[in-house]
Motif scaffolding. Structure first.
Motif, PDB file in Angstrom:
ATOM      1  N   LEU A 189     -13.298  -7.248   1.462  1.00  0.00           N
ATOM      2  CA  LEU A 189     -14.262  -6.739   0.254  1.00  0.00           C
ATOM      3  C   LEU A 189     -14.950  -7.464  -0.390  1.00  0.00           C
ATOM      4  CD1 LEU A 189     -12.302  -4.248  -0.737  1.00  0.00           C
ATOM      5  CD2 LEU A 189     -13.851  -3.920   1.432  1.00  0.00           C
ATOM      6  N   GLY A 190     -14.517  -8.862  -0.054  1.00  0.00           N
ATOM      7  CA  GLY A 190     -15.376  -9.952  -0.855  1.00  0.00           C
ATOM      8  C   GLY A 190     -15.106 -11.245  -0.172  1.00  0.00           C
ATOM      9  N   ALA A 191     -16.031 -12.292  -0.943  1.00  0.00           N
ATOM     10  CA  ALA A 191     -15.628 -14.129  -0.084  1.00  0.00           C
ATOM     11  C   ALA A 191     -13.907 -14.265  -0.843  1.00  0.00           C
ATOM     12  CB  ALA A 191     -16.473 -15.241  -0.770  1.00  0.00           C
ATOM     13  N   PRO A 192     -13.248 -15.254  -0.458  1.00  0.00           N
ATOM     14  CA  PRO A 192     -12.725 -15.749  -0.780  1.00  0.00           C
ATOM     15  C   PRO A 192     -12.252 -16.142  -1.810  1.00  0.00           C
ATOM     16  CG  PRO A 192     -12.645 -17.041   1.089  1.00  0.00           C
ATOM     17  CD  PRO A 192     -13.960 -15.848   1.400  1.00  0.00           C
ATOM     18  N   ARG A 193     -11.766 -16.475  -2.904  1.00  0.00           N
ATOM     19  CA  ARG A 193     -11.601 -17.513  -3.862  1.00  0.00           C
ATOM     20  C   ARG A 193     -11.313 -18.664  -3.634  1.00  0.00           C
ATOM     21  NH1 ARG A 193      -8.324 -13.605  -8.797  1.00  0.00           N
ATOM     22  NH2 ARG A 193     -10.167 -11.715  -8.071  1.00  0.00           N
ATOM     23  N   SER A 217       0.510  -1.527  -0.105  1.00  0.00           N
ATOM     24  CA  SER A 217       0.063  -0.043  -0.100  1.00  0.00           C
ATOM     25  C   SER A 217       0.609   1.074   0.198  1.00  0.00           C
ATOM     26  CB  SER A 217      -0.970   0.218   1.407  1.00  0.00           C
ATOM     27  OG  SER A 217      -0.182  -0.264   2.573  1.00  0.00           O
ATOM     28  N   ARG A 218       0.635   2.131  -0.157  1.00  0.00           N
ATOM     29  CA  ARG A 218       1.022   3.651  -0.377  1.00  0.00           C
ATOM     30  C   ARG A 218       1.823   3.345   0.551  1.00  0.00           C
ATOM     31  NH1 ARG A 218      -3.984   7.782  -2.632  1.00  0.00           N
ATOM     32  NH2 ARG A 218      -3.377   6.684  -4.774  1.00  0.00           N
ATOM     33  N   PRO A 219       1.802   3.297   2.277  1.00  0.00           N
ATOM     34  CA  PRO A 219       3.275   3.754   3.508  1.00  0.00           C
ATOM     35  C   PRO A 219       4.010   2.748   2.834  1.00  0.00           C
ATOM     36  CG  PRO A 219       0.786   4.092   3.995  1.00  0.00           C
ATOM     37  CD  PRO A 219       0.710   3.045   2.691  1.00  0.00           C
ATOM     38  N   LEU A 220       3.858   1.329   1.935  1.00  0.00           N
ATOM     39  CA  LEU A 220       5.137   1.167   2.373  1.00  0.00           C
ATOM     40  C   LEU A 220       5.961   1.330   0.899  1.00  0.00           C
ATOM     41  CD1 LEU A 220       6.885  -2.145   2.578  1.00  0.00           C
ATOM     42  CD2 LEU A 220       5.501  -3.232   1.143  1.00  0.00           C
ATOM     43  N   LEU A 221       5.028   2.152  -0.212  1.00  0.00           N
ATOM     44  CA  LEU A 221       5.274   2.045  -0.680  1.00  0.00           C
ATOM     45  C   LEU A 221       6.396   3.982  -0.849  1.00  0.00           C
ATOM     46  CD1 LEU A 221       6.232   2.817  -4.198  1.00  0.00           C
ATOM     47  CD2 LEU A 221       4.303   3.950  -4.852  1.00  0.00           C
ATOM     48  N   LEU A 258      -6.731   2.388  -1.668  1.00  0.00           N
ATOM     49  CA  LEU A 258      -8.089   2.139  -1.683  1.00  0.00           C
ATOM     50  C   LEU A 258      -8.643   1.148  -0.684  1.00  0.00           C
ATOM     51  CD1 LEU A 258     -10.220   3.501  -3.010  1.00  0.00           C
ATOM     52  CD2 LEU A 258     -10.017   2.257  -5.502  1.00  0.00           C
ATOM     53  N   ASN A 259      -8.196   0.132  -1.352  1.00  0.00           N
ATOM     54  CA  ASN A 259      -8.752  -1.035  -0.170  1.00  0.00           C
ATOM     55  C   ASN A 259      -8.800  -1.012   0.850  1.00  0.00           C
ATOM     56  OD1 ASN A 259      -9.912  -1.991  -3.549  1.00  0.00           O
ATOM     57  ND2 ASN A 259      -8.397  -3.712  -3.231  1.00  0.00           N
ATOM     58  N   ALA A 260      -7.970  -0.261   1.595  1.00  0.00           N
ATOM     59  CA  ALA A 260      -7.545   0.076   3.124  1.00  0.00           C
ATOM     60  C   ALA A 260      -8.945   0.806   3.568  1.00  0.00           C
ATOM     61  CB  ALA A 260      -5.754  -0.105   3.274  1.00  0.00           C
ATOM     62  N   ARG A 261      -9.277   1.560   2.686  1.00  0.00           N
ATOM     63  CA  ARG A 261      -9.912   2.818   3.263  1.00  0.00           C
ATOM     64  C   ARG A 261     -11.320   2.151   3.204  1.00  0.00           C
ATOM     65  NH1 ARG A 261      -6.523   6.403   0.112  1.00  0.00           N
ATOM     66  NH2 ARG A 261      -7.952   6.126  -1.645  1.00  0.00           N
ATOM     67  N   LEU A 262     -10.831   1.248   1.996  1.00  0.00           N
ATOM     68  CA  LEU A 262     -13.013   0.564   2.287  1.00  0.00           C
ATOM     69  C   LEU A 262     -13.126  -0.182   3.450  1.00  0.00           C
ATOM     70  CD1 LEU A 262     -13.296   0.776  -1.659  1.00  0.00           C
ATOM     71  CD2 LEU A 262     -14.593   2.220  -0.260  1.00  0.00           C
ATOM     72  N   SER A 263     -12.355  -0.876   3.710  1.00  0.00           N
ATOM     73  CA  SER A 263     -11.431  -1.436   4.869  1.00  0.00           C
ATOM     74  C   SER A 263     -12.063  -1.609   5.763  1.00  0.00           C
ATOM     75  CB  SER A 263      -9.988  -3.132   4.567  1.00  0.00           C
ATOM     76  OG  SER A 263     -11.012  -3.471   3.455  1.00  0.00           O
ATOM     77  N   ARG A 264     -11.371  -0.140   6.438  1.00  0.00           N
ATOM     78  CA  ARG A 264     -11.729   0.754   7.446  1.00  0.00           C
ATOM     79  C   ARG A 264     -13.030   0.789   7.577  1.00  0.00           C
ATOM     80  NH1 ARG A 264      -6.283   2.547   5.904  1.00  0.00           N
ATOM     81  NH2 ARG A 264      -7.249   4.509   5.332  1.00  0.00           N
ATOM     82  N   ALA A 265     -13.570   1.356   6.424  1.00  0.00           N
ATOM     83  CA  ALA A 265     -15.038   2.373   6.411  1.00  0.00           C
ATOM     84  C   ALA A 265     -15.763   0.872   7.362  1.00  0.00           C
ATOM     85  CB  ALA A 265     -15.373   2.759   5.277  1.00  0.00           C
TER      86      ALA A 265
END
Length: 350
Positions: free
Chosen positions: A102-106, A8-12, A41-48
């Motif tokens: 954000l979704g079921a595991p594949r 994610s961006r902090p690591l980048l 973006l996905n991390a923000r959605l997960s935090r929400a």
């Protein structure tokens, strides 16, 4: 130069601080920036989701499997999770920490073999939550997998004082663990069983937050630990690094890791009630896995009925992994030799 780990961006941002970053191929830098953007973006959605969840799960004091890298923590994680039936983070959650909620595991049937010992890893294997912290931007020692030549900048991750005073990692970790509980479908049985050698150095901070946490400390001959760590870290560098490695810096880091582990073990013996923790010899776990896990459960989970069939299946699966025998480590530096002696002495006392 594969860079197959999530980010994610902090690591980048940490990667971009290195002078080697501008010299990487432009296409690779663009791809990593794209991945980090989607990851954040996905991390923000997960935090929400975490903040808005009506059924916010309350975290119980977890079970922590700690000890130096390559001391048997993975095998204990597999066996203890199977024996108790308690919830634990899985590979698909830890390796996709930004988006797994954000979704079921594949569905997945493929398995990978760990490069250092051939132990099988499946999408639903108990997994080390350190990879989730790495992806989510926490200052994990595993950042060195990306840029090995910066491993000397990661000595702070081996300091309990750092984790006691660093304010940002604990909320990230707890949000990930709540996501793990929610994403199991049915409520996962608590306490969660968590395994990370990195938690060894966070142990005082974690026990300050979760004072009733139970601890399984894995112990192995420190000379074997040092030799096996050299192999493991170099294998991870070969698989994931963006830049060359530095053997001198790696040796100094591993010596610091062993020395700090010895100090934390001493702290554990002085500050953690004996009913909350136990030390397990790697050799005992290999020689008598069912009996050893049964003893651990009897000490930490009085009255718990062990799932013998699940434990037997886990024993059969973990028996496929290789266990290298190193003998005397003759090429250790003076600082490494001192650290080996410190850790062996601490393990012997307990």
């Amino acid at each position: 130069m594969t860079a197959g780990l999530a980010l994610s961006r902090p690591l980048l941002q940490w990667l971009r601080q290195d002078p080697a970053w501008p010299r990487l191929p432009a296409a690779l830098r663009a791809r990593l920036a794209w991945q980090a953007g989607w990851g954040s973006l996905n991390a923000r959605l997960s935090r929400a989701l975490d903040r808005g969840a009506a059924d916010q799960p309350a975290l119980q004091d977890p079970v922590l499997i700690v000890g130096p890298w390559r001391s048997g923590t993975t095998v204990m994680h597999e066996l203890l999770s199977a024996a108790t039936g308690y919830g634990t983070p899985h590979t698909w959650q830890c390796m996709n920490a930004c988006a797994f909620q954000l979704g079921a595991p594949r569905p997945a049937t493929a398995a990978l073999a760990r490069p250092m010992d051939g132990l099988e890893i499946r999408h639903d294997s108990p997994q080390e939550d350190e990879f989730a912290l790495l992806t989510l931007g926490v200052a994990s020692a595993y950042r060195a997998f990306w840029m090995p030549q910066r491993i000397d900048r990661l000595h702070e991750t081996l300091s309990p004082a750092y984790w006691l005073t660093e304010p940002n990692w604990l909320p990230v970790w707890e949000a990930f663990l709540r996501g793990v509980l929610r994403s199991h479908g049915a409520p996962a049985r608590q306490p969660l069983i968590l395994k990370s050698p990195g938690h060894t150095y966070r142990l005082p901070a974690i026990l300050r937050r979760f004072p009733a946490a139970r601890v399984v400390w894995m112990a192995r001959s420190a000379g074997d630990v040092l030799a096996s760590n050299r192999k493991m870290w170099r294998a991870m560098f070969d698989a994931h690094s963006l830049t060359p490695s530095d053997d001198v810096a790696l040796e100094a880091f591993l010596a610091a890791a062993l020395s700090s582990a010895a100090q934390v073990l001493e702290w554990c013996g002085e500050h953690v009630p004996s009913a909350q923790w136990c030390l397990v010899r790697h050799e005992a776990l290999l020689a008598a896995p069912q009996e050893t896990v049964g003893t651990v459960c009897g000490h930490l989970f009085a009255g718990l009925a062990i799932d013998g069939a699940a434990l037997e299946r886990a024993v059969a699966a973990t028996a496929k992994g290789r266990v290298a025998r190193y003998g005397t480590v003759n090429d250790a530096s003076l600082v490494s030799d001192t650290a080996v002696q410190q850790l062996d002495a601490a393990q012997t006392r307990f």
